[in-house]
Scaffold this active site. Structure first.
Site, PDB file in Angstrom:
ATOM      1  N   LEU A 189       5.013  11.034   1.562  1.00  0.00           N
ATOM      2  CA  LEU A 189       4.501  10.163   2.617  1.00  0.00           C
ATOM      3  C   LEU A 189       5.620   9.942   3.644  1.00  0.00           C
ATOM      4  CD1 LEU A 189       1.936   8.358   3.229  1.00  0.00           C
ATOM      5  CD2 LEU A 189       3.400   6.463   2.560  1.00  0.00           C
ATOM      6  N   GLU A 227       9.249  11.941  -4.244  1.00  0.00           N
ATOM      7  CA  GLU A 227       9.420  10.546  -3.793  1.00  0.00           C
ATOM      8  C   GLU A 227       9.103   9.623  -4.958  1.00  0.00           C
ATOM      9  OE1 GLU A 227       6.504   9.509  -0.761  1.00  0.00           O
ATOM     10  OE2 GLU A 227       5.017  10.797  -1.703  1.00  0.00           O
ATOM     11  N   TYR A 259      -5.077   3.795   3.929  1.00  0.00           N
ATOM     12  CA  TYR A 259      -4.656   2.398   3.962  1.00  0.00           C
ATOM     13  C   TYR A 259      -3.269   2.279   4.573  1.00  0.00           C
ATOM     14  CZ  TYR A 259      -1.485   2.948  -0.045  1.00  0.00           C
ATOM     15  OH  TYR A 259      -0.448   3.332  -0.865  1.00  0.00           O
TER      16      TYR A 259
HETATM   17  N1  PLP Z   1       5.808   6.943  -0.545  1.00  0.00           N
HETATM   18  C1  PLP Z   1       4.717   6.432  -1.115  1.00  0.00           C
HETATM   19  C2  PLP Z   1       3.951   7.275  -2.096  1.00  0.00           C
HETATM   20  C3  PLP Z   1       4.283   5.133  -0.814  1.00  0.00           C
HETATM   21  O1  PLP Z   1       3.166   4.630  -1.376  1.00  0.00           O
HETATM   22  C4  PLP Z   1       5.056   4.350   0.088  1.00  0.00           C
HETATM   23  C5  PLP Z   1       4.643   2.995   0.428  1.00  0.00           C
HETATM   24  O2  PLP Z   1       3.775   2.422  -0.152  1.00  0.00           O
HETATM   25  C6  PLP Z   1       6.202   4.921   0.657  1.00  0.00           C
HETATM   26  C7  PLP Z   1       6.550   6.225   0.325  1.00  0.00           C
HETATM   27  C8  PLP Z   1       7.038   4.148   1.636  1.00  0.00           C
HETATM   28  O3  PLP Z   1       6.363   3.993   2.858  1.00  0.00           O
HETATM   29  P1  PLP Z   1       6.640   2.737   3.813  1.00  0.00           P
HETATM   30  O4  PLP Z   1       8.124   2.712   4.045  1.00  0.00           O
HETATM   31  O5  PLP Z   1       5.898   3.052   5.046  1.00  0.00           O
HETATM   32  O6  PLP Z   1       6.155   1.536   3.092  1.00  0.00           O
END
Ligand code: PLP
Length: 284
Positions: free
Chosen positions: A206, A181, A33
């Protein structure tokens, strides 16, 4: 006005929109997603999100015939039909519906695609009011956290624990005591020596699009910076903690496990980077 969802080629009122019970996203979490923020009709970091989506699809061998450009057209149509000018777009892509069996369908089926949007308030203007609390929890997720998979049960349980504790986020740490994270965000600290730190990319986290955008913004700020892992101890002793995500922008964490961080107020790095990020989504 009824909310509209895009589901497998059709725009449907959300109340009537549904997916097949044999959809592999529902049965196995066999999908990926993306979440994008839209500000005054502008999609924030759209290229980064579409590139990450393509990478996630590749990592799970899910072939999508729709091009990123075609997806953007659908996203814009979902935003238009829902009259969302500032808000969030959610996009789920699954391996489609097939008779339940763990391996991929022998004859490939059409991927399942669901796109929804909803209005959200404009980004924060008062950083003190925007600051929040976090708790710490062991990271109990799978080993491929670099894939934006729809398997979010550990994240859901961690965020629920945070909510029950009156906190915004759960900050996760690995078996060696290093911060990975947040349950739905990347984590940054200004350590006791004054250096801004965030964990380097790898399979443990991520690759956040907001993280990538903020990294770009560091140039010219004079902020000392390194991408190195840091421990739970360093997190607790940090001068500043902040999170980044498409829904959190840059969010200072001023209480951790019920204890004040730094002087208990948003620090200069988070203040500067939130201002720069908001400018960036205003006029990328
Ligand atoms: N880490 C996780 C586990 C996430 O679910 C998200 C975003 O939903 C992020 C980091 C941050 O990613 P982004 O900056 O692309 O929203």
């Amino acid at each position: 006005m009824a909310a509209i969802a895009y589901v497998n080629g059709r725009y449907r009122p959300l109340r009537e929109a549904s997916v097949n019970v044999e959809d592999r996203g529902f049965q196995f979490g066999d999908g990926i997603y993306e979440v994008l923020y839209v500000h005054n009709h502008r999609l924030a970091d759209a290229e980064l999100h579409l590139a990450r989506m393509a990478r996630s699809l590749g990592e799970i061998s899910l072939h999508l015939t729709l091009s990123p450009a075609a997806l953007l057209v659908i996203i814009r149509e979902v935003l238009r039909r829902n009259r969302v000018s500032t808000g969030l777009v959610y996009m789920q892509i699954t391996r489609g519906a097939a008779r339940r069996d763990h391996p991929f369908p022998a004859v490939p089926v059409r991927p399942g695609i669901v796109i929804t949007a909803r209005t959200r308030p404009a980004p924060p203007t008062d950083i003190a009011a925007w600051a929040g609390a976090a708790i710490t929890l062991p990271d109990e997720r799978w080993a491929r956290r670099d894939i934006k998979s729809t398997n979010l049960l550990p994240n859901v349980l961690a965020r629920q624990k945070a909510r029950l504790a009156g906190a915004y986020e759960a900050i996760l740490y690995d078996a060696q005591g290093y911060v990975t994270e947040g349950a739905a965000s990347n984590v940054w600290i200004v350590d006791a020596a004054g250096t801004l730190r965030t964990r380097p990319l790898g399979q443990e986290i991520l690759p956040g699009c907001t993280r990538a955008a903020v990294l770009q913004m560091l140039h010219g700020t004079g902020i000392a910076f390194t991408q190195t892992p840091f421990t739970l101890e360093a997190l607790r002793g940090a001068r500043e903690i902040f999170l980044t995500s498409a829904t959190s922008f840059v969010k200072p964490i001023t209480r951790l496990d019920g204890v004040s961080i730094g002087n208990g107020h948003p620090g200069p790095a988070a203040t500067e980077l939130l201002a720069r990020y908001l400018q960036h989504i205003e006029a990328p």
